[in-house]
Design a protein around this motif. Sequence first.
Motif, PDB file in Angstrom:
ATOM      1  N   MET A 115       1.674 -12.239   6.957  1.00 32.31           N
ATOM      2  CA  MET A 115       2.189 -11.325   7.976  1.00 32.31           C
ATOM      3  C   MET A 115       2.863 -10.107   7.339  1.00 32.31           C
ATOM      4  O   MET A 115       2.760  -8.988   7.833  1.00 32.31           O
ATOM      5  CB  MET A 115       3.188 -12.060   8.875  1.00 32.31           C
ATOM      6  CG  MET A 115       2.592 -13.204   9.700  1.00 32.31           C
ATOM      7  SD  MET A 115       1.249 -12.685  10.797  1.00 32.31           S
ATOM      8  CE  MET A 115      -0.213 -13.102   9.840  1.00 32.31           C
ATOM      9  N   GLU A 116       3.536 -10.325   6.207  1.00 24.45           N
ATOM     10  CA  GLU A 116       4.192  -9.218   5.518  1.00 24.45           C
ATOM     11  C   GLU A 116       3.161  -8.218   5.007  1.00 24.45           C
ATOM     12  O   GLU A 116       3.325  -6.995   5.167  1.00 24.45           O
ATOM     13  CB  GLU A 116       5.031  -9.749   4.357  1.00 24.45           C
ATOM     14  CG  GLU A 116       5.716  -8.657   3.542  1.00 24.45           C
ATOM     15  CD  GLU A 116       6.433  -9.207   2.318  1.00 24.45           C
ATOM     16  OE1 GLU A 116       6.773  -8.412   1.438  1.00 24.45           O
ATOM     17  OE2 GLU A 116       6.641 -10.430   2.255  1.00 24.45           O
ATOM     18  N   GLN A 117       2.086  -8.717   4.409  1.00 25.40           N
ATOM     19  CA  GLN A 117       1.069  -7.807   3.884  1.00 25.40           C
ATOM     20  C   GLN A 117       0.317  -7.108   5.009  1.00 25.40           C
ATOM     21  O   GLN A 117      -0.066  -5.941   4.873  1.00 25.40           O
ATOM     22  CB  GLN A 117       0.097  -8.582   2.992  1.00 25.40           C
ATOM     23  CG  GLN A 117       0.720  -9.082   1.698  1.00 25.40           C
ATOM     24  CD  GLN A 117      -0.324  -9.450   0.663  1.00 25.40           C
ATOM     25  OE1 GLN A 117      -1.415  -8.924   0.656  1.00 25.40           O
ATOM     26  NE2 GLN A 117       0.032 -10.375  -0.212  1.00 25.40           N
ATOM     27  N   THR A 118       0.112  -7.799   6.125  1.00 24.58           N
ATOM     28  CA  THR A 118      -0.573  -7.182   7.257  1.00 24.58           C
ATOM     29  C   THR A 118       0.241  -6.023   7.813  1.00 24.58           C
ATOM     30  O   THR A 118      -0.318  -5.050   8.344  1.00 24.58           O
ATOM     31  CB  THR A 118      -0.839  -8.229   8.347  1.00 24.58           C
ATOM     32  OG1 THR A 118      -1.610  -9.313   7.799  1.00 24.58           O
ATOM     33  CG2 THR A 118      -1.612  -7.635   9.517  1.00 24.58           C
ATOM     34  N   ARG A 119       1.551  -6.084   7.674  1.00 20.84           N
ATOM     35  CA  ARG A 119       2.414  -5.044   8.221  1.00 20.84           C
ATOM     36  C   ARG A 119       2.140  -3.694   7.558  1.00 20.84           C
ATOM     37  O   ARG A 119       2.235  -2.646   8.206  1.00 20.84           O
ATOM     38  CB  ARG A 119       3.877  -5.452   8.048  1.00 20.84           C
ATOM     39  CG  ARG A 119       4.882  -4.534   8.760  1.00 20.84           C
ATOM     40  CD  ARG A 119       6.274  -5.135   8.749  1.00 20.84           C
ATOM     41  NE  ARG A 119       6.338  -6.335   9.577  1.00 20.84           N
ATOM     42  CZ  ARG A 119       6.496  -7.589   9.089  1.00 20.84           C
ATOM     43  NH1 ARG A 119       6.616  -7.769   7.787  1.00 20.84           N
ATOM     44  NH2 ARG A 119       6.541  -8.613   9.899  1.00 20.84           N
ATOM     45  N   TYR A 120       1.824  -3.693   6.241  1.00 16.38           N
ATOM     46  CA  TYR A 120       1.649  -2.416   5.547  1.00 16.38           C
ATOM     47  C   TYR A 120       0.267  -2.238   4.918  1.00 16.38           C
ATOM     48  O   TYR A 120      -0.036  -1.170   4.385  1.00 16.38           O
ATOM     49  CB  TYR A 120       2.715  -2.233   4.466  1.00 16.38           C
ATOM     50  CG  TYR A 120       2.774  -3.340   3.438  1.00 16.38           C
ATOM     51  CD1 TYR A 120       1.831  -3.447   2.424  1.00 16.38           C
ATOM     52  CD2 TYR A 120       3.805  -4.279   3.473  1.00 16.38           C
ATOM     53  CE1 TYR A 120       1.888  -4.453   1.484  1.00 16.38           C
ATOM     54  CE2 TYR A 120       3.876  -5.295   2.530  1.00 16.38           C
ATOM     55  CZ  TYR A 120       2.923  -5.376   1.543  1.00 16.38           C
ATOM     56  OH  TYR A 120       2.996  -6.386   0.618  1.00 16.38           O
ATOM     57  N   ASN A 121      -0.594  -3.252   4.971  1.00 14.44           N
ATOM     58  CA  ASN A 121      -1.911  -3.168   4.340  1.00 14.44           C
ATOM     59  C   ASN A 121      -2.947  -2.725   5.371  1.00 14.44           C
ATOM     60  O   ASN A 121      -3.287  -3.477   6.289  1.00 14.44           O
ATOM     61  CB  ASN A 121      -2.289  -4.537   3.745  1.00 14.44           C
ATOM     62  CG  ASN A 121      -3.506  -4.455   2.842  1.00 14.44           C
ATOM     63  OD1 ASN A 121      -4.465  -3.751   3.142  1.00 14.44           O
ATOM     64  ND2 ASN A 121      -3.470  -5.196   1.744  1.00 14.44           N
ATOM     65  N   LEU A 133      -6.129  -2.236   5.022  1.00 13.12           N
ATOM     66  CA  LEU A 133      -7.364  -3.018   4.936  1.00 13.12           C
ATOM     67  C   LEU A 133      -7.237  -4.306   5.750  1.00 13.12           C
ATOM     68  O   LEU A 133      -8.165  -4.689   6.468  1.00 13.12           O
ATOM     69  CB  LEU A 133      -7.680  -3.341   3.476  1.00 13.12           C
ATOM     70  CG  LEU A 133      -8.940  -4.181   3.228  1.00 13.12           C
ATOM     71  CD1 LEU A 133     -10.184  -3.403   3.642  1.00 13.12           C
ATOM     72  CD2 LEU A 133      -9.029  -4.603   1.763  1.00 13.12           C
ATOM     73  N   PHE A 134      -6.090  -4.967   5.654  1.00 10.18           N
ATOM     74  CA  PHE A 134      -5.862  -6.190   6.415  1.00 10.18           C
ATOM     75  C   PHE A 134      -5.886  -5.905   7.913  1.00 10.18           C
ATOM     76  O   PHE A 134      -6.489  -6.645   8.694  1.00 10.18           O
ATOM     77  CB  PHE A 134      -4.529  -6.821   6.017  1.00 10.18           C
ATOM     78  CG  PHE A 134      -4.585  -7.641   4.758  1.00 10.18           C
ATOM     79  CD1 PHE A 134      -5.500  -7.361   3.753  1.00 10.18           C
ATOM     80  CD2 PHE A 134      -3.714  -8.706   4.568  1.00 10.18           C
ATOM     81  CE1 PHE A 134      -5.552  -8.115   2.586  1.00 10.18           C
ATOM     82  CE2 PHE A 134      -3.759  -9.476   3.413  1.00 10.18           C
ATOM     83  CZ  PHE A 134      -4.674  -9.173   2.417  1.00 10.18           C
ATOM     84  N   ARG A 135      -5.217  -4.811   8.324  1.00  7.38           N
ATOM     85  CA  ARG A 135      -5.185  -4.463   9.743  1.00  7.38           C
ATOM     86  C   ARG A 135      -6.594  -4.177  10.265  1.00  7.38           C
ATOM     87  O   ARG A 135      -6.969  -4.604  11.359  1.00  7.38           O
ATOM     88  CB  ARG A 135      -4.289  -3.238   9.967  1.00  7.38           C
ATOM     89  CG  ARG A 135      -2.790  -3.539   9.938  1.00  7.38           C
ATOM     90  CD  ARG A 135      -1.970  -2.293  10.169  1.00  7.38           C
ATOM     91  NE  ARG A 135      -0.548  -2.617  10.318  1.00  7.38           N
ATOM     92  CZ  ARG A 135       0.030  -2.895  11.475  1.00  7.38           C
ATOM     93  NH1 ARG A 135      -0.683  -2.881  12.586  1.00  7.38           N
ATOM     94  NH2 ARG A 135       1.320  -3.178  11.529  1.00  7.38           N
TER      95      ARG A 135
END
Length: 372
Positions: free
Chosen positions: A84-90, A92-94
């Motif tokens: 969830m932390e990486q999705t917040r600023y990544n 590519l993940f979003r």
Amino acid sequence: MRGPDTYTEGLFTMRRLDDFVPANHPLRRIRVMANEALAEMDSLFSAMYEADIKGGRPSIAPEKLMRAMLLQILFSVRSERQLMEQTRYNMLFRWFIGLAMDDPVWVPTVFTKNRQRLIAHDAVVVFFNEVIRTAHKKHWLSGEHFSVDGTLIQAWAGHKSFVSTAPGKDADKDPNDRSGPGGFKGTTRSNETHSSKTDPDVRLYRKGKTASELRYMGHTLTDNRHGLVVNARVTQADGHAEREAAKVMIHDARQAVGDADVEVTLGADKGYDAAEFIEALQRMKVTPHIAQNKSGRRSAVPDEVAATEGYALSQRKRKLIEQGFGWAKFVGPIRQVMVRGLRKVDQLFVMTMAVYNLVRMRTLGEVRPVAG
């Protein structure tokens, strides 16, 4: 001339998330295939949520949840909180999950709770089967020639949790003392007399020259054409688990073929060379391409089978199965699972093998066009 160390950010941007992902990025093809599988699961997702009539905040869309689970395996993210932390600023993940730039990211506990709903409805197994169906449509499966093998999975439980099941036996022991009367040094432990307090489904097991550890056992059945995993499951670890799981998986494959006149073969290593297992394969009309074990004994595999060209080919092809295990442990989360309980470990293993298939299928789509 040295450039200035300045930072200027525009107030608005007119670019979409898709613009930031390179056109040849490997995730693009994986996302297309994953979305094709998820589209076929629409009726299942509807049935999962139709009983939820209490209102309140909308739950996570199951398609987004599944794509987030794929990312967690693909990028070796060790926890939902970190995901969830990486999705917040990544970005590519979003983009892969299907979140817009301004969409809020879920709370990790909400993500975990919604994931349990998928497990309860076997959505992971259905997704795995849909991925296999996609591979079948693209003619990447032979459907007749298979290999089987098993691998050890280290459980999320320590030796200190493996205590006697006798009433009051370990009540006065200090769990931090590994050598004295409160530890297990110098004592005999077995699965008949002991159980893990952390994960009761796990078993103390050793294979070959490995040390005894609390483990599960994962099993896969691969198609020999390109090494895609067509069946996967997890069992408790014991000396008969590999052959018993192999019977179930090859029986399902044999039933899928249907025509009894079509030759179905099964390749495996020497550990499967047992008379009872070979006889079971022959009753299912499966030709045993098992590596012959002649170390001080007679092999149960008929010599006339071992002399065929197809047998030699199966022995070469069966080694592809190790690539799946290696990927699942090096990239995926299978070396030591971070979930407890046979059902959850099984779901994680199946999901990992589905992702492994998507990775292989992405490569196959580039080097082997779909047959007409």
